[in-house]
Scaffold this motif. Structure first.
Motif, mmCIF file in Angstrom:
data_model
loop_
_atom_site.group_PDB
_atom_site.id
_atom_site.type_symbol
_atom_site.label_atom_id
_atom_site.label_comp_id
_atom_site.label_asym_id
_atom_site.label_seq_id
_atom_site.Cartn_x
_atom_site.Cartn_y
_atom_site.Cartn_z
ATOM 1 N N THR A 38 0.832 -1.209 0.000
ATOM 2 C CA THR A 38 0.000 0.000 0.000
ATOM 3 C C THR A 38 0.866 1.258 0.000
ATOM 4 O O THR A 38 0.561 2.233 -0.687
ATOM 5 C CB THR A 38 -0.934 -0.012 1.240
ATOM 6 O OG1 THR A 38 -1.686 -1.223 1.221
ATOM 7 C CG2 THR A 38 -1.878 1.172 1.225
ATOM 8 N N THR B 172 2.242 1.707 -3.519
ATOM 9 C CA THR B 172 1.199 2.131 -4.449
ATOM 10 C C THR B 172 0.790 3.581 -4.201
ATOM 11 O O THR B 172 0.648 4.368 -5.144
ATOM 12 C CB THR B 172 -0.044 1.230 -4.286
ATOM 13 O OG1 THR B 172 0.363 -0.125 -4.442
ATOM 14 C CG2 THR B 172 -1.093 1.562 -5.324
ATOM 15 N N ASN C 23 -7.367 7.225 -7.136
ATOM 16 C CA ASN C 23 -6.889 5.887 -6.834
ATOM 17 C C ASN C 23 -6.090 5.856 -5.543
ATOM 18 O O ASN C 23 -6.090 4.845 -4.843
ATOM 19 C CB ASN C 23 -6.089 5.318 -8.007
ATOM 20 C CG ASN C 23 -7.018 4.799 -9.092
ATOM 21 O OD1 ASN C 23 -7.959 4.065 -8.805
ATOM 22 N ND2 ASN C 23 -6.793 5.215 -10.326
ATOM 23 N N GLU D 2 -8.666 5.712 -2.905
ATOM 24 C CA GLU D 2 -9.272 4.383 -2.953
ATOM 25 C C GLU D 2 -8.341 3.348 -2.312
ATOM 26 O O GLU D 2 -8.779 2.446 -1.593
ATOM 27 C CB GLU D 2 -9.522 4.034 -4.433
ATOM 28 C CG GLU D 2 -10.542 2.953 -4.679
ATOM 29 C CD GLU D 2 -11.919 3.311 -4.150
ATOM 30 O OE1 GLU D 2 -12.264 4.516 -4.095
ATOM 31 O OE2 GLU D 2 -12.642 2.381 -3.771
ATOM 32 N N THR D 3 -7.050 3.481 -2.561
ATOM 33 C CA THR D 3 -6.069 2.513 -2.067
ATOM 34 C C THR D 3 -6.009 2.503 -0.538
ATOM 35 O O THR D 3 -6.074 1.443 0.082
ATOM 36 C CB THR D 3 -4.684 2.843 -2.648
ATOM 37 O OG1 THR D 3 -4.757 2.734 -4.074
ATOM 38 C CG2 THR D 3 -3.621 1.888 -2.118
ATOM 39 N N ARG E 110 -9.349 1.164 0.972
ATOM 40 C CA ARG E 110 -9.493 -0.291 0.930
ATOM 41 C C ARG E 110 -8.567 -0.954 1.930
ATOM 42 O O ARG E 110 -8.934 -1.945 2.555
ATOM 43 C CB ARG E 110 -9.197 -0.806 -0.476
ATOM 44 C CG ARG E 110 -10.074 -0.159 -1.529
ATOM 45 C CD ARG E 110 -9.792 -0.742 -2.901
ATOM 46 N NE ARG E 110 -10.623 -1.924 -3.091
ATOM 47 C CZ ARG E 110 -11.863 -1.871 -3.570
ATOM 48 N NH1 ARG E 110 -12.363 -0.714 -3.938
ATOM 49 N NH2 ARG E 110 -12.575 -2.946 -3.689
#
Length: 880
Positions: free
Chosen positions: A638, A641, A653, A656-657, A660
Motif C-alpha cells: 500500500t 502504491t 486511486n 481508494e487505495t 481499501r
RNA sequence: GGGCGGUUAGCUCAGUGGGAGAGCGCUUCCUUGACACGGAAGAGGUCGUAAGUUCAAUCCUUACACCGCCCACCA
C-alpha cells in the motif's frame, strides 16, 4: 481527546461515534499556532512549491475547491512528509470587477453612484471592504483543513505586488509589447467596462434572421440587394454591403451603391470580400465595422469608415452618422422600431426563425456589445511563441495530456489582449498624459514627472483613469509573490514551482498567461506540470447554480460530516482522465462512515487489555504470526502504491487505495485475526505499528482524524503533519506467509458461505474437519474467523492450499449435496471452457506462451478440484 | 462547423486484449466486548449499436446514435 483517554486507561468510555466537530477546529488551531505549515527556503532540500490560485476576495468556498484545492493540500502534505522543502503559497485576488460590483450595489442602496463618492474614497472603501468582509474564504479553507503557509499569504493589491505589476507594464511598454489604440473591444454595458475575449461566454438564443432589401434608388424600394442580418439596429452604422468576389449573383453589382434604409439619407458601396460565405443568408452581408468583429476586419481591408451608433450605455447615438428618430433608444428597443419602420416602408422581406449565439459577459451576464474604443493592449504573438515552444519541447506538460492541445490551439490563434478596464478598483495604469496628449509611462508618478519634464517640457500630467485587467496581476503571480523584482532567497529557491493545479476553465485566462509572462520575465516556465482538475456537477450532471437550487455548500458538508469526510468524498471520485465529478452527498456520508470505522478500530486498539507499547517498534521477526506478516506485506504494498499514485497526481486511486487497505484489509481481516489467543504477546505492537503507518498514509487526504489517531498511538514527534512518510524498508516482507493468509481467507469465505446455506445463527459454531497438515495457528484462525469447532482429520493434499481445500464442513446431507452439485456444475463448465480453449489449435499456436501455460494450470486445478468434490459427493452417498 | 471526452449493475462510477468490479440502493441473517455511521451471506449487467482487426474484443480500428465540454467571424 484520544490521547487523554489512552493515558486514563479507559478508552472504552470513548463514544462509539467519531465527532469531527470536536476534533477538527482544535487540531487546526494547534497546527497554525505551531507554524507547521510554515517553511523557509532551504536549498539543501528539494523544493516542493505550489502557488495557490488566488481565490477572489469576494469568493466563498464551493465544491470546486474540493477538487482543486484539496489535491494541492494533499500534495503539499505528502511532500512535506517526504522531507522536502514543501510550501503551499496562498493569496487572494482583488477581483476587480466582482468587488466593484459589490461596492456599486452597496452604494446604490445608499442612493449613491461611485462618481458621487469620487475615486479616492471609492478605492478607500474597496480596501475597507476587502479587509473586513473579504478573505472570508481563507477562514473557510482553514475549516476544510487546507494547510497553506498562511504567513506568506499575499493580496494582489498589496503594494509589493502592485509595484511588480507596474514594473511589468513599464517593461512591456518599453519593449513595444504594450500599446494604446482604437480597436474593436467587448463592451459590457452593465459593468461599464471592457471585457477580454477570454471572459466571454457564448449563449445560444432563439432569434430571427431578417432579410432586408437595400435599394439602388430611393424611388424604387423594390429594386435592390437583399441582405440577411440578426442585428438590424446596427444597420444605421452600415458602411457597405459585402459579397463573395466569385458569387455570380452579385458580380456585376460590385462597386455600385445602394441606399441605406430605413432613413435613406446616405448610400453605401457594394464590395467584394473572401470572408463572405455565399451559402449563408442571401450571400450578401451588411458591413458595420464599429459593431462586429468580422465587419471590422472587412472594413479594415477595404479602408471603409467606421462610424459608431451604439454608445457606452448601449443606446443609439448620432455622433458619427445620422440616426434620425432612433437617437437615444436602447439597442433592443431600436431594433424593434427599425424593424417596424422597415416593414412599413417595404424593405423588410422576411423574418426567419434563427438560432444564434450571443456573446455575454461571464461576470455580469449582460450581452456584450462590440464597440470601437481607445484602449490598451498587449501584443501577444511574440509572447506566445516561447510559451508554445515550452509546451512543444516538454518544459510544460498537462495532466491529462489532452488539455495541452487546448492550450496550443489558443496560443496559435492568439489575439492581442485588451488590458484596460474602466473600473476604479485595481491597479491603475502607470500611464500619464501631457496636455498635448503624449503618453508617459513610468513606474512612479515622480519618474513620470521627470520624464515629462525632460521629454515634453511639461510637468502638467493627467493619469489614465483605467485600471488593469485582474488577470494581468495574476499572470505574474508565481514570481510576484516571491518578491520579484527583488532578488530574494524565496525567488531563487522557489521559482519555478513544481506543479500548478487548476480548473480547465482558466487555461487561457490564467495558465497560458503565467507561462508567457514567466518565460518573459524569469526566463523559465513557472511550473513543469499543469494538472487540470475536474469540474464538479450535481448528481444529474448539471452545473451547480443558484437558480436551479442545486448548489451544495462544502461548509455545510464539513459541518455535518466533517472536513475529512468532505475531502475524502471528493478525492475518491477524482480520476486521472476525468473532466467532471457528479457529486452526491451520499459519498460524503460514506466517507463519514469510513472515518467512524477508523475511530472504532482505534478504540479497539486502545482498549487492548495488554496495553500499548511506549514506542513504536515491531516484535522480532520470528514472533510474528501469519496474520502479522500478511498485514505487513499488504501495508508495504500500500505504501508503494500510494507513493506512485500521488506522484502521478492520481488522487482518486490514492484515496481508494488507503480506503481499501484500512477497511477491507486492516479492519475486516487483520483486526479480527488479532482476536485469536495466539497473538497476545505481539499484537499490540503490530497493531499500533501498522495503524500508525496507515494514519501517515491517510494524513494528506484526511489530515484531522489521522492526526487525532496518530497522537493516541505510539509515535515519534509532535505532530503527524511533519512526521515522515512511511518507508516500506522499515519492516519485513514475507510474501509466502502473506500468501498462506490469503489461502486461509478463501477457506473462511467458503465456510461462511456454507454456514449461510445451512442457515446457522451467526454465533452458532460449525464443525470443520481439518486435515492434520494444516498448521495449528492457521487452524486456530479458521476456527475464529469462521466461528467453527475444529476436528482434526487425516492429512490431505500437498501444501497448504490443497490441505485447506480439503477442509470439510459438517452439515446436513441435503445442504452438502446441493452445495457439491452446484460446485460440480460450476467446475464442469469451467473445465469445458478451458478444454475448448486449449483444444483450439490456433490458440495454442498463436497465443503468448504464458497465457497458454496459465490456462493449462487453471484447467489442471479445476480438474483436481472436481475430483475432490466428486469424491466428497460419493462419500456422502455411501452409508455412514 | 471543428476538436475533445463519455456511453459498464436501479443510481454514481472504477477497470482490463485471455474467466465482468466498487460504493450506495435492494434481499436474508445478526444489537457476537471496536464499530448498526457495523458484520456476514446474496440477488442484479447480451460492458450504447453495427461492422472490422485478432487464436481471443467490454477493452484496439471504423462508422453510427445519444449525452457533455471546449473552440470558431454562420452575418
Amino acid at each position: 481527546m484520544l490521547g487523554a483517554a489512552r493515558n486514563a486507561g479507559a478508552p472504552m468510555d470513548l463514544p462509539k461515534q467519531y465527532d469531527p466537530q470536536a476534533v477538527e477546529p482544535r487540531l487546526y488551531a494547534l497546527w497554525e499556532l505551531h507554524g507547521y505549515f510554515h517553511e523557509d527556503p532551504d536549498p539543501a532540500r528539494p523544493p516542493f512549491i505550489i502557488c495557490m490560485p488566488p481565490p477572489n476576495v469576494t469568493g466563498r468556498a464551493h465544491l470546486g475547491h474540493g477538487s482543486t484545492f484539496a489535491p494541492m493540500d494533499v500534495l503539499t502534505r505528502y511532500h512535506r512528509m517526504l522531507g522536502q522543502n514543501a510550501d503551499w503559497l496562498p493569496g487572494v485576488d482583488h477581483a476587480a470587477i466582482a468587488t466593484e460590483a459589490v461596492l456599486v450595489k452597496q452604494l446604490a442602496r445608499e442612493g449613491l453612484r461611485r462618481e458621487d463618492l469620487g475615486r479616492e474614497r471609492f478605492v478607500e472603501r474597496a480596501w475597507e471592504w476587502s479587509r473586513s468582509y473579504g478573505g472570508q474564504i481563507e477562514e473557510q479553507f482553514r475549516r476544510l483543513g487546507f494547510g497553506p503557509d498562511w504567513q506568506r499569504s499575499r493580496f494582489t493589491m498589496d503594494e509589493a505586488l502592485s509595484s511588480a505589476v507596474r514594473r511589468v507594464f513599464v517593461q512591456l511598454y518599453r519593449e513595444g509589447l504594450i500599446y494604446r489604440g482604437t480597436r474593436l473591444v467587448n463592451w459590457d454595458p452593465s459593468a461599464q467596462s471592457t471585457v477580454s475575449d477570454a471572459e466571454l461566454e457564448y449563449a445560444e438564443r432563439d432569434g430571427h434572421l431578417w432579410r432586408i432589401r437595400y435599394p439602388f434608388s430611393k424611388a424604387d424600394p423594390a429594386d435592390g440587394v437583399e441582405i440577411a442580418t440578426t442585428r438590424p439596429e446596427t444597420m444605421l452604422a452600415d458602411v457597405a454591403i459585402a459579397v463573395h468576389p466569385r458569387d455570380p449573383r452579385y458580380s456585376e453589382w460590385i462597386g455600385r451603391n445602394v441606399w441605406l434604409p430605413p432613413l435613406l439619407e446616405r448610400t453605401i458601396p457594394i464590395v467584394a470580400d473572401e470572408a463572405v460565405d455565399p451559402e449563408f443568408g442571401t450571400g450578401a452581408v451588411k458591413i458595420t465595422p464599429a459593431h462586429d468583429p468580422l465587419d471590422y476586419e472587412i472594413g479594415e481591408r477595404h479602408g471603409l469608415p467606421m462610424p459608431s451608433v451604439i454608445d457606452l450605455r448601449a443606446r443609439i447615438t448620432g455622433v458619427d452618422v445620422p440616426v434620425g428618430p432612433y437617437a437615444d433608444l436602447d439597442r433592443f428597443e431600436a431594433r424593434e422600431r427599425i424593424l417596424g419602420d422597415l416593414q412599413e416602408l417595404g424593405f423588410l422581406l422576411e423574418a426567419q426563425p434563427h438560432r444564434y449565439s450571443v456573446a455575454t459577459s461571464e461576470r455580469s451576464g449582460d450581452i456584450v456589445e462590440p464597440l470601437l474604443s481607445l484602449q490598451w493592449f498587449v501584443k501577444m504573438v511574440a509572447l506566445a511563441k516561447p510559451a508554445l515552444d515550452a509546451y512543444r519541447d516538454g518544459r510544460v506538460r498537462f495532466v491529462p495530456e489532452r488539455y495541452g492541445r487546448t492550450y496550443e490551439h489558443w496560443l496559435e490563434n492568439i489575439r492581442d489582449w485588451n488590458i484596460s478596464r474602466q473600473i476604479w478598483w485595481g491597479q491603475q495604469l502607470p500611464v500619464w498624459y501631457t496636455p498635448d496628449g503624449h503618453e508617459v509611462v513610468a513606474e512612479t508618478e515622480n519618474e513620470a514627472l521627470d520624464v515629462a519634464a525632460q521629454t515634453y517640457g511639461t510637468r502638467d500630467l493627467t493619469r489614465d483613469p483605467d485600471t488593469l485587467d485582474t488577470w494581468f496581476s495574476s499572470g505574474i503571480w508565481p514570481f510576484s509573490i516571491l518578491g520579484w523584482p527583488s532578488e530574494t532567497t524565496e525567488l531563487r529557491c522557489w521559482y519555478p514551482s513544481q506543479a500548478l493545479l487548476t480548473g480547465g476553465d482558466i487555461i487561457f485566462l490564467w495558465v497560458a498567461r503565467m507561462v508567457m509572462l514567466g518565460l518573459h520575465f524569469m526566463h523559465r516556465v513557472p511550473f513543469p506540470d499543469i494538472v487540470i482538475t475536474p469540474t464538479v456537477f450535481d448528481a444529474a450532471g448539471r452545473k451547480m447554480s443558484k437558480s436551479i437550487g442545486n448548489v451544495i455548500d462544502p461548509m455545510a458538508l464539513a459541518e455535518k460530516y466533517g472536513a475529512d469526510a468532505f475531502r475524502i468524498s471528493i478525492l475518491r471520485q477524482m480520476r486521472l482522465e476525468g473532466q467532471e465529478i457528479r457529486y452526491q452527498e451520499s459519498r460524503c456520508e460514506e466517507a463519514r462512515n469510513f472515518n467512524n470505522k477508523i475511530w472504532n478500530a482505534t478504540r479497539y486498539i486502545l482498549g487492548l487489555p495488554e496495553g500499548l507499547p511506549e514506542a513504536m517498534t515491531l516484535p522480532s521477526e520470528t514472533a510474528l504470526t501469519h496474520a502479522d506478516r500478511w498485514i505487513l506485506t499488504r501495508l508495504r504494498s500500500t505504501i508503494v502504491t500510494m507513493g506512485e499514485l500521488l506522484d502521478r497526481y492520481d488522487f482518486g486511486n490514492a484515496a481508494e487505495t488507503i480506503y481499501r487497505f484500512v477497511w477491507y484489509e486492516f479492519c475486516d481481516w487483520y483486526v479480527e485475526a488479532t482476536k485469536a489467543d495466539q497473538n497476545g504477546a505481539t499484537r499490540a505492537a503490530v497493531l499500533s505499528f501498522v495503524w500508525n503507518n496507515a494514519m501517515r498514509l491517510l494524513h494528506p487526504l484526511a489530515p484531522f482524524i489521522s492526526e487525532e489517531v496518530w497522537l493516541a498511538l505510539p509515535h515519534d514527534g509532535q505532530t503527524i503533519v511533519t512526521a515522515t512518510w512511511p518507508d516500506p524498508l522499515e519492516f519485513p516482507d514475507s510474501p509466502a506467509d502473506a500468501h498462506d493468509f490469503t489461502l486461509l481467507q478463501r477457506t473462511v469465505e467458503r465456510v461462511r458461505n456454507m454456514r449461510a446455506e445451512i442457515g446457522l445463527h451467526p454465533r452458532e459454531r460449525v464443525t470443520l474437519d481439518v486435515p492434520a497438515n494444516v498448521p495449528e495457528p492457521i487452524a486456530a484462525l479458521l476456527a475464529l474467523l469462521a466461528t467453527a469447532t475444529i476436528e482434526r482429520c487425516a492429512a490431505a493434499g500437498d501444501g497448504l492450499g490443497a490441505a485447506l481445500a480439503a477442509v470439510r464442513v459438517r452439515a446436513p446431507r441435503g445442504v452438502l449435496e446441493e452445495r457439491y452439485n452446484k460446485q460440480v456444475q460450476h467446475l464442469r463448465s469451467e473445465i469445458d471452457r478451458g478444454e475448448k480453449k486449449l483444444g483450439n489449435e490456433a490458440f495454442v499456436a498463436k497465443a503468448a506462451g504464458d497465457v497458454v501455460a496459465k490456462e493449462r494450470e487453471k484447467l489442471d486445478a479445476y480438474r483436481m478440484e472436481l475430483a475432490r468434490v466428486e469424491a466428497a459427493l460419493r462419500a456422502l452417498k455411501e452409508p455412514a
